[in-house]
Design an enzyme around this catalytic site. Structure first.
Site, short mmCIF file in Angstrom:
data_model
loop_
_atom_site.label_atom_id
_atom_site.label_comp_id
_atom_site.label_asym_id
_atom_site.label_seq_id
_atom_site.Cartn_x
_atom_site.Cartn_y
_atom_site.Cartn_z
N HIS A 80 -22.07 -79.71 -34.16
CA HIS A 80 -20.29 -79.03 -34.56
C HIS A 80 -19.05 -79.28 -33.94
CE1 HIS A 80 -22.27 -75.01 -35.92
NE2 HIS A 80 -20.88 -73.96 -35.30
N ARG A 101 -24.86 -79.58 -40.51
CA ARG A 101 -25.05 -79.12 -39.24
C ARG A 101 -26.52 -80.18 -38.69
NH1 ARG A 101 -26.05 -73.91 -42.12
NH2 ARG A 101 -24.68 -72.16 -41.47
N HIS A 144 -21.19 -70.61 -45.10
CA HIS A 144 -20.96 -69.29 -44.42
C HIS A 144 -21.65 -68.22 -45.81
CE1 HIS A 144 -18.57 -71.27 -42.18
NE2 HIS A 144 -19.37 -71.28 -41.09
N TYR A 192 -11.20 -71.24 -39.83
CA TYR A 192 -10.54 -72.44 -39.87
C TYR A 192 -8.63 -72.32 -39.76
CZ TYR A 192 -14.76 -74.28 -39.31
OH TYR A 192 -16.71 -74.52 -38.48
N ARG A 233 -18.42 -80.57 -37.76
CA ARG A 233 -18.75 -79.79 -38.70
C ARG A 233 -17.11 -79.00 -38.53
NH1 ARG A 233 -22.28 -76.47 -41.66
NH2 ARG A 233 -21.80 -73.57 -41.23
N LYS A 282 -29.90 -72.82 -43.40
CA LYS A 282 -30.40 -71.18 -42.68
C LYS A 282 -31.23 -70.79 -43.43
CE LYS A 282 -27.77 -71.46 -38.29
NZ LYS A 282 -26.32 -70.19 -37.54
#
Length: 310
Positions: free
Chosen positions: A252, A147, A278, A287, A255, A171
């Site tokens: 993004h 990110r 994730h 994806y 990414r 995160k």
């Protein structure tokens, strides 16, 4: 509001929620509290019917499906927390069904388009220092799928010694190891050589000697490193130089391109999940739909019978 504050503190400290998520949940619950207050009841006294009325109002106000789904998520977590804390003796949101999220496929760039951006970075910047930094930043973000917030906050120590793998703090403070490509390692080494050789009386040297000493990409702001806004602006300039629509190119989207291109190359979905950081494989599975859509487009555009002619 005191109980909302306690819930948000727990989300940040115990659940590891990102700051933006905590802020969003705070706004969602404050809106719910105002809804309850207008009906003369407290937030923890809302029944299932009351919450359903609130969600109906949100839909009537035209809030997007994604926003309504997030609000329900905030409510569910808060009512479960309230039950655990003994603020109420039931969980009124446990069986509520939400609107779900629309299956909107993420925008991606082709490998050729990413190549144009990386090539444009070599000439984008007012000084050789700027150009070397831009190339290093672009190679890193595409090589790792990180990110933009993770990119700009990379400590310089993490990239010293020509590493093959770097540690990324994502995160909620969660860490993951991500390998670097050869081009990314070369670009970073070139940038570090320029960064380390900058004289103390030069603009870059003053940044390195000051607040930006610990960061890979030092800057003059309060944080000491390049901001997300600065990277966005740089990327918009690169898109224009590469002949791509600026609205099509965002951090993004890079990414997404990283993940999709890996999948196209045969990478395992769980490996991509780990690289992206994730928590849920379901997030990464989007994806596969992107790849399916691109393959369909390829067939429809290039198959000799795609137009229905014999």
């Amino acid at each position: 509001m005191r109980r909302i504050g306690a819930f948000l503190d727990a989300q940040a400290a115990e659940a590891g929620a990102a700051r933006n998520t905590v802020l969003a949940y705070g706004g969602d619950l404050a809106d719910l509290a105002a809804f309850a207050a207008a009906r003369g009841i407290g937030l923890t006294a809302l029944t299932r019917e009351g919450i359903e009325d609130y969600l109906g109002r949100c839909e009537a106000e035209g809030l997007s499906r994604a926003t309504r789904a997030r609000r329900l998520s905030a409510i569910r977590q808060f009512t479960r927390f309230a039950l655990d804390e003994g603020w109420r003796d039931d969980d009124p949101a446990i069986r509520l069904s939400g609107p779900g999220r629309s299956q909107r496929l993420p925008k991606v760039l082709s490998q050729a388009e990413v190549g144009k951006l990386l090539l444009a970075a070599q000439d984008h910047g007012a000084t050789p220092e700027d150009r070397a930094r831009n190339v290093a930043a672009m190679e890193l973000i595409y090589a790792t799928g990180m990110r933009v917030s993770e990119l700009v906050a990379l400590p310089v120590a993490a990239l010293r010694g020509h590493p093959e793998v770097i540690l990324i703090r994502g995160k909620g403070g969660k860490e993951r190891m991500v390998p670097l490509t050869g081009p990314a390692r070369i670009a970073v080494d070139r940038w570090l050589a320029i960064r380390d050789a900058a004289g103390r009386d030069t603009p870059l040297g003053r940044l390195v000697a000051g607040n930006g000493a610990r960061w890979l990409f030092p800057a003059g702001g309060a944080a000491g490193h390049m901001t997300r806004q600065a990277f966005h602006a740089m990327l918009a300039g690169l898109a224009a130089a590469a002949g791509l629509p600026p609205g099509k190119v965002t951090p993004h989207v890079l990414r997404h391109a990283f993940a999709t291109h890996l999948l196209e190359g045969g990478a395992d979905l769980r490996a991509i999940q780990t690289l992206l950081g994730h928590a849920d494989l379901g997030t990464t599975e989007i994806y596969t739909h992107v790849l399916d859509a691109r393959l369909r487009e390829l067939v429809l555009r290039h198959h000799p019978l795609a137009d229905g002619s014999a």
